[in-house]
Design a protein around this motif. Sequence first.
Motif, PDB file in Angstrom:
ATOM      1  N   ILE A   1       0.814  -1.217   0.000  1.00 50.54           N
ATOM      2  CA  ILE A   1       0.000   0.000   0.000  1.00 50.54           C
ATOM      3  C   ILE A   1       0.848   1.268   0.000  1.00 50.54           C
TER       4      ILE A   1
ATOM      5  N   ARG B   1      -8.488   0.104   4.400  1.00 50.42           N
ATOM      6  CA  ARG B   1      -7.150  -0.245   4.881  1.00 50.42           C
ATOM      7  C   ARG B   1      -6.999   0.300   6.298  1.00 50.42           C
TER       8      ARG B   1
ATOM      9  N   GLY C   1      -5.297   0.189  10.183  1.00 49.97           N
ATOM     10  CA  GLY C   1      -4.213  -0.232  11.061  1.00 49.97           C
ATOM     11  C   GLY C   1      -4.509   0.031  12.523  1.00 49.97           C
TER      12      GLY C   1
HETATM   13  C1  LIG Z   1      -0.779   3.405   7.390  1.00 51.72           C
HETATM   14  C2  LIG Z   1      -1.717   3.365   6.254  1.00 51.72           C
HETATM   15  C3  LIG Z   1      -3.071   3.035   6.444  1.00 51.72           C
HETATM   16  C4  LIG Z   1      -3.688   2.718   7.786  1.00 51.72           C
HETATM   17  O1  LIG Z   1      -3.690   3.803   8.635  1.00 51.72           O
HETATM   18  P1  LIG Z   1      -4.492   3.792  10.022  1.00 51.72           P
HETATM   19  O2  LIG Z   1      -4.786   5.213  10.275  1.00 51.72           O
HETATM   20  O3  LIG Z   1      -3.561   3.179  11.020  1.00 51.72           O
HETATM   21  O4  LIG Z   1      -5.713   2.969   9.847  1.00 51.72           O
HETATM   22  C5  LIG Z   1      -3.874   2.982   5.315  1.00 51.72           C
HETATM   23  N1  LIG Z   1      -3.401   3.245   4.087  1.00 51.72           N
HETATM   24  C6  LIG Z   1      -2.117   3.554   3.867  1.00 51.72           C
HETATM   25  C7  LIG Z   1      -1.663   3.843   2.475  1.00 51.72           C
HETATM   26  C8  LIG Z   1      -1.232   3.644   4.940  1.00 51.72           C
HETATM   27  O5  LIG Z   1       0.050   3.960   4.714  1.00 51.72           O
END
Ligand SMILES: *Cc1c(COP(=O)(O)O)cnc(C)c1O
Length: 225
Positions: free
Chosen positions: A68, A212, A214
């Motif tokens: 990503i 996506r 985290g």
């Molecule tokens: C880190 C990241 C995420 C997830 O981010 P969170 O705020 O932790 O959910 C999603 N997309 C990309 C491209 C990232 O680098």
Amino acid sequence: MTNIVANLKNLNSQLPPTVKLVAVSKTRSVGEIMEAYNAGQRLFGENRVQEILSKKDLLPPDIEWHLIGHLQSNKIKYIIPFVSMIESVDSVKLLKLIDNEAVKAGRVVDCLLQVHIAEEETKYGFSAGEIIDLAKRGEFANIEGVRLSGLMGMATFTDDTRQVKREFSELAECFSHLKYHFFADNINFKEISMGMSGDYPTAIEAGSTIVRIGSLIFGERNKTN
Ligand SMILES: *Cc1c(COP(=O)(O)O)cnc(C)c1O
């Protein structure tokens, strides 16, 4: 203490069945990833090739990895053999290089084109208009090692939900335009990857098919990542 299993369960209960969850595991340990894996999660996202390479052999082989983050050309060959999707294709040059490496490896790799929708300056990603121009010029035709599967984007990091909604809608409109005019016969062109921990409900409202996430799963990350 972060309860990864409970966080995943809670998140999954809120996602429509049409939306896939990429658990973003950058900076997380193999142990943390295994907690999510044991709770049933199989799809993980990382933004650095080096980091996936260092973790993946310590983890079960049925994990699907999405890249990503920005991919440097000299790293392409290392992820082609196993990556399930490259969500961050941000130039035609990169697309062609991925195509080459995939053909060499006898693979067809799912890829998303990254669109720059946020207000923040970045070197990475196409503008919506640029992608449409490139499609018109046939730049996305005749790629054999890449299955173009849709678009990916990140909204501005802001509490202004209206702005975030506007940016996600711009991405969804760009997708619809491409789908209608250039990919109508291509069943693979179907994904809009948008929505992170802070904005995924807005992204889903705007038509996201991949989120996506985290920190909502694994807890806050250290700020530099
Ligand atoms: C880190 C990241 C995420 C997830 O981010 P969170 O705020 O932790 O959910 C999603 N997309 C990309 C491209 C990232 O680098």
